[in-house]
Design a protein around this motif. Sequence first.
Motif, PDB file in Angstrom:
ATOM      1  N   UNK B 869       0.825  -1.216   0.000  1.00  0.00           N
ATOM      2  CA  UNK B 869       0.000   0.000   0.000  1.00  0.00           C
ATOM      3  C   UNK B 869       0.855   1.261   0.000  1.00  0.00           C
ATOM      4  N   UNK B 870       2.158   1.084  -0.063  1.00  0.00           N
ATOM      5  CA  UNK B 870       3.051   2.237  -0.091  1.00  0.00           C
ATOM      6  C   UNK B 870       3.113   2.984   1.233  1.00  0.00           C
ATOM      7  N   UNK B 871       2.927   2.280   2.344  1.00  0.00           N
ATOM      8  CA  UNK B 871       2.910   2.951   3.646  1.00  0.00           C
ATOM      9  C   UNK B 871       4.240   2.772   4.361  1.00  0.00           C
ATOM     10  N   UNK B 872       4.670   3.830   5.033  1.00  0.00           N
ATOM     11  CA  UNK B 872       5.866   3.758   5.863  1.00  0.00           C
ATOM     12  C   UNK B 872       5.465   3.930   7.326  1.00  0.00           C
ATOM     13  N   UNK B 873       6.376   3.531   8.197  1.00  0.00           N
ATOM     14  CA  UNK B 873       6.132   3.670   9.628  1.00  0.00           C
ATOM     15  C   UNK B 873       5.872   5.144   9.946  1.00  0.00           C
ATOM     16  N   UNK B 874       4.805   5.430  10.684  1.00  0.00           N
ATOM     17  CA  UNK B 874       4.510   6.802  11.082  1.00  0.00           C
ATOM     18  C   UNK B 874       3.644   7.573  10.102  1.00  0.00           C
ATOM     19  N   UNK B 875       3.329   6.994   8.947  1.00  0.00           N
ATOM     20  CA  UNK B 875       2.464   7.678   7.979  1.00  0.00           C
ATOM     21  C   UNK B 875       1.044   7.826   8.534  1.00  0.00           C
ATOM     22  N   UNK B 876       0.396   8.932   8.160  1.00  0.00           N
ATOM     23  CA  UNK B 876      -1.045   9.051   8.427  1.00  0.00           C
ATOM     24  C   UNK B 876      -1.769   8.131   7.461  1.00  0.00           C
ATOM     25  N   UNK B 877      -2.651   7.305   7.989  1.00  0.00           N
ATOM     26  CA  UNK B 877      -3.384   6.407   7.094  1.00  0.00           C
ATOM     27  C   UNK B 877      -4.880   6.521   7.338  1.00  0.00           C
ATOM     28  N   UNK B 878      -5.611   6.210   6.297  1.00  0.00           N
ATOM     29  CA  UNK B 878      -7.060   6.198   6.375  1.00  0.00           C
ATOM     30  C   UNK B 878      -7.477   4.750   6.602  1.00  0.00           C
ATOM     31  N   UNK B 879      -8.297   4.547   7.623  1.00  0.00           N
ATOM     32  CA  UNK B 879      -8.787   3.211   7.966  1.00  0.00           C
ATOM     33  C   UNK B 879     -10.293   3.222   7.720  1.00  0.00           C
ATOM     34  N   UNK B 880     -10.742   2.372   6.812  1.00  0.00           N
ATOM     35  CA  UNK B 880     -12.159   2.426   6.444  1.00  0.00           C
ATOM     36  C   UNK B 880     -12.804   1.052   6.514  1.00  0.00           C
ATOM     37  N   UNK B 881     -14.063   1.025   6.973  1.00  0.00           N
ATOM     38  CA  UNK B 881     -14.862  -0.204   6.932  1.00  0.00           C
ATOM     39  C   UNK B 881     -16.209   0.166   6.327  1.00  0.00           C
ATOM     40  N   UNK B 882     -17.120  -0.798   6.226  1.00  0.00           N
ATOM     41  CA  UNK B 882     -18.435  -0.449   5.680  1.00  0.00           C
ATOM     42  C   UNK B 882     -19.194   0.465   6.642  1.00  0.00           C
ATOM     43  N   UNK B 883     -18.766   0.534   7.934  1.00  0.00           N
ATOM     44  CA  UNK B 883     -19.469   1.387   8.903  1.00  0.00           C
ATOM     45  C   UNK B 883     -18.983   2.823   8.881  1.00  0.00           C
ATOM     46  N   UNK B 884     -17.689   3.043   8.603  1.00  0.00           N
ATOM     47  CA  UNK B 884     -17.176   4.404   8.643  1.00  0.00           C
ATOM     48  C   UNK B 884     -15.694   4.429   8.395  1.00  0.00           C
ATOM     49  N   UNK B 885     -15.103   5.634   8.533  1.00  0.00           N
ATOM     50  CA  UNK B 885     -13.668   5.726   8.324  1.00  0.00           C
ATOM     51  C   UNK B 885     -13.050   6.758   9.247  1.00  0.00           C
ATOM     52  N   UNK B 886     -11.774   6.555   9.535  1.00  0.00           N
ATOM     53  CA  UNK B 886     -11.061   7.490  10.381  1.00  0.00           C
ATOM     54  C   UNK B 886      -9.612   7.522   9.906  1.00  0.00           C
ATOM     55  N   UNK B 887      -8.801   8.381  10.528  1.00  0.00           N
ATOM     56  CA  UNK B 887      -7.386   8.399  10.185  1.00  0.00           C
ATOM     57  C   UNK B 887      -6.557   8.291  11.452  1.00  0.00           C
ATOM     58  N   UNK B 888      -5.415   7.687  11.335  1.00  0.00           N
ATOM     59  CA  UNK B 888      -4.485   7.555  12.451  1.00  0.00           C
ATOM     60  C   UNK B 888      -3.113   7.212  11.882  1.00  0.00           C
ATOM     61  N   UNK B 889      -2.107   7.148  12.743  1.00  0.00           N
ATOM     62  CA  UNK B 889      -0.762   6.855  12.259  1.00  0.00           C
ATOM     63  C   UNK B 889      -0.509   5.351  12.210  1.00  0.00           C
ATOM     64  N   UNK B 890       0.273   4.943  11.239  1.00  0.00           N
ATOM     65  CA  UNK B 890       0.583   3.521  11.082  1.00  0.00           C
ATOM     66  C   UNK B 890       1.848   3.164  11.848  1.00  0.00           C
TER      67      UNK B 890
END
Lengths: 74, 964
Positions: B869-890
């Motif tokens: 997914x092209x993610x590095x440690x500490x990146x802000x990521x979007x976490x999504x499910x069918x219920x909703x989505x939020x962002x946090x650090x990876x």
Amino acid sequence: MSPEKMVHMANQIATFFKTQPGNDQAARIAAHLTDYWEPRMLDQLHDHVGAGGKGLDDLVIAAEAEIVKTHVRA
Amino acid sequence: MKDFIIPNDRDMGTPAKSGAPVTLEIDGLPVTVPEGTSVLRAAAEAGIQIPKLCASDNLEAFGSCRLCVVEIEGRRGTPASCTTPVTPGMVVHTGSSKVRKIRKGVMELYISDHPLDCLTCSANGDCELQDMAGAVGLRNVRYEAPENGGLANHFEARNTSGEANPEWLPKDDSNPYFSYDPSKCIVCNRCVRACEEVQGTFALTIEGRGFDSRVAAGGPADDFLASDCVSCGACVQACPTATLQEKSIIELGTPDRSVITTCAYCGVGCSFKAEMNGDTLVRMTPYKHGKANRGHSCVKGRFAYGYAHHKDRILKPMIRDQISDPWREVEWDEAMTFAATRMLGLQEKYGKKSIGVITSSRCTNEETYLVQKLARAVFGNNNTDTCARVCHSPTGYGLGQTFGTSAGTQDFDSVEQTDVVVVIGANPTDGHPVFASRLKKRLREGAKLIIVDPRRIDLVKSAHVAASHHLPLRPGTNVAVVSALAHVIVTEGLMDQDFIRERCDWDEFQHYAEFISNPRHSPETTAMLTGVDPAELRAAARLFATGGNGSIYYGLGVTEHSQGSTTVMGIANLAMLTGNMGRPGVGVNPLRGQNNVQGACDMGSFPHELPGYRHVKGPEVRKVFEEAWGVQIDAEPGLRIPNMLDAAVDGTFKGLYCQGEDILQSDPDTKHVAAGLAAMECVIVHDLFLNETANYAHVFLPGSTFLEKDGTFTNAERRINRVRKVIPPLNGYADWEITQMLANAMGAGWHYTHPARIMDEIAATTPSFAGVDYALLEEKGSVQWPCNEAHPEGTPLMHVDGFMRGKGRFIVTEYVATDEKTGPRFPLLLTTGRILSQYNVGAQTRRTDNVVWHEEDLLEIHPHDAEVRGLKDGDWVRLASRAGETTLRAKLTDRVSPGVVYTTFHHPDTQANVITTDYSDWATNCPEYKVTAVQVSLSNGPTDWQEEYAAQAAQARRILPAAE
């Protein structure tokens, strides 16, 4: 609650009791529902069965027939 | 009744032993002690205090300080009494002129390398070095620094010429709660041994040799905060000087008295001494006679109590007409009248069943009892539920069906006698740290460990502890794994036939054995579903069945699933199959999340059960309460929390009194919870802080902390512990008084004068509590229910001679895949959990210095999943499910398997529960927090939802300035 959610919950209960031994699954489902479901939820189940019971497991429909005998509408 | 207890916790020098009695003579006195006892302890038993520095009765003897030397007739030299076991007929002299001279010499050496700033030292009055210098009569120190040899000490930073002393090290203040001052260290090793023996973390060591010996945390580049230290405080408690000292003591001074009370964090329920200086709490120290914790604690219980005085705490009641209005501070009577009028009006308009309560697992038994009584006796319905709905309700159902009671079967002491431990869906080193320390101690003694968890939790491998088997299952496949374990035990003939024949229903077992023997349950067949190596699973099953006393400890990784109740039954099946029931070292042990979640369930918080787990349909049970309360009790079950929210959205549930729980943050599918709350016309939040739920509240009743009231908590081992008032309620009232005011404003006419009177009513109405009263708790310290005529001193172990229900019942446990499935849109599985330093929704711990360890929720993701997914440690990521989505650090880690991601839910701005769905356990509606299909991608910043939520929260938290 949405009819889909109610149907899902009722079918989950039926899925468990279906796996249990014996021939009284419908009665056990009925007992579980009356023990844990609030009258409003049972009313919704009755109404749904009355409207054709779309999506409900046959055992839930059989259980509902048991519940109807004693349940007083909220 | 006395509210203050003077604890007798004299240090006996070395741990108690339990051998055959041995009689010896010490200073002319005959003493009889168990074999294996040290001479030091034997003397202490006889009331003779031999001077000591490196010994402590929570640590094995070490024999390094040479202060406790004695003379023993017929033996050469002067042995250390701490490392010398007693023998029959031994004659000991503890105060001969020879040993006195040695001790004085030893003390002189210690003091020659110790600063003499006693008057201004933070340990002044609480320093064992000072005490021992006095006890041995040290009057002068002859040693001086060698001429031209530099300073031969560790405590002066510079010599008189201003040259730096290379032996001097600066203070380490990196830990927020305690400081390490190397200049005061006497290298007694007590801190190092406490970290190893008591806590089991092995973060500390002694670096260097001889004069260079220093206590060090972690490696050369580490300070305390950067090291593996978990800040449990055992080292601070062990330190005899001011070397490791609480910052609160440095700031506020030493205590002058203490009150025994119970921690308000997790379900272990540790006993503490709240140490007071006047009316100020200066320190919490674990109470050594506390039967759950045996003198140990974790970072939360010992240090994280500062939230009680946090600036965010609300101390005045507040009301508002609509949630879009700002809050208005009012007096108590106005708030009560407002709340009562609204609730009664709702019942009049929408019917008796249109309002309800949520009781708190953080409040006392007495407070919880009153809240459910409010629903049943004053509202006239059974609309009461508690947060156990969303954690251990499947335990109640599953163990109730198999054993006849939801009770955990053991006490925590039981772990000392276990040989094989299975930990399923629990992370004790983070969630139940003091139990974890006790478990690790037993593991270091040789007990074996099996872990069933999707994550590689710390227990899988940490210092001197390693699991024999880790079964990293795919989230949602618990039933398949537990059934596969049973399949191996049954098909390989490893079950305890005698136990099953004698204690269980044989016909049901026959049916179960036939079911479970089917090859579809074999580890080889189910491996495709579970992802667990079949050979490893077979080996684990064999070990559990044949390794001696087998115990199972489990947590919310078992219950919070669509098949939570089925897994609990499967666990009960495993215990019965192997005969691991009814004696120390075995059993089925649910690790309860919150301090009083056990008590909240016992007290009738569930909508279908009156106190003592008795269904409301039973006329004889209703009669007990109808007579006690003078009301009619509804015979139909009420709404559970998710049902309340559904009914609210449907428009039939309109009012809620929610005590000490933050459903908006802690319950799944945040958007649905918010919609339910927004649809209500009167939400009364009773809490310490304006929590997330309060954003939708019309009435806010300020609560009191556990330091500010009397009552009882019941921990995971069914132990009823006293909570004692240490300071007066800052908000003016204890929570039980506030519930009583609300009830009375609605016309109840209650007259409780003290929580003890509420407990009397509980005992009078609830058979398992029949023998409990405050006088008994005062006498015994604590008691485990059932406590009644049959068990006047309580019940440490359940099902000793037979199961509560008679014969144990094997229940068929068919695996059913959850409907929450991964697919192209949501290919990963999210599971959630806790971290050591934070507690639940974080309302308390986020308002303490514990945030230095965890200031935000992170998303753990396997490096493989991150890379694609092209993610590095500490990146802000979007976490999504069918219920909703939020962002946090990876956070990239191989603790999680590929395909699985993990986060905590301690922070409202991340709000992991906007992601979780409304799927729930089939039997109890316990939400399926542990399995959510998600997608993770790079993000530019907060989601729209997060921004809207933050704006709504800020708007909802406005408070009008008080009128002049």
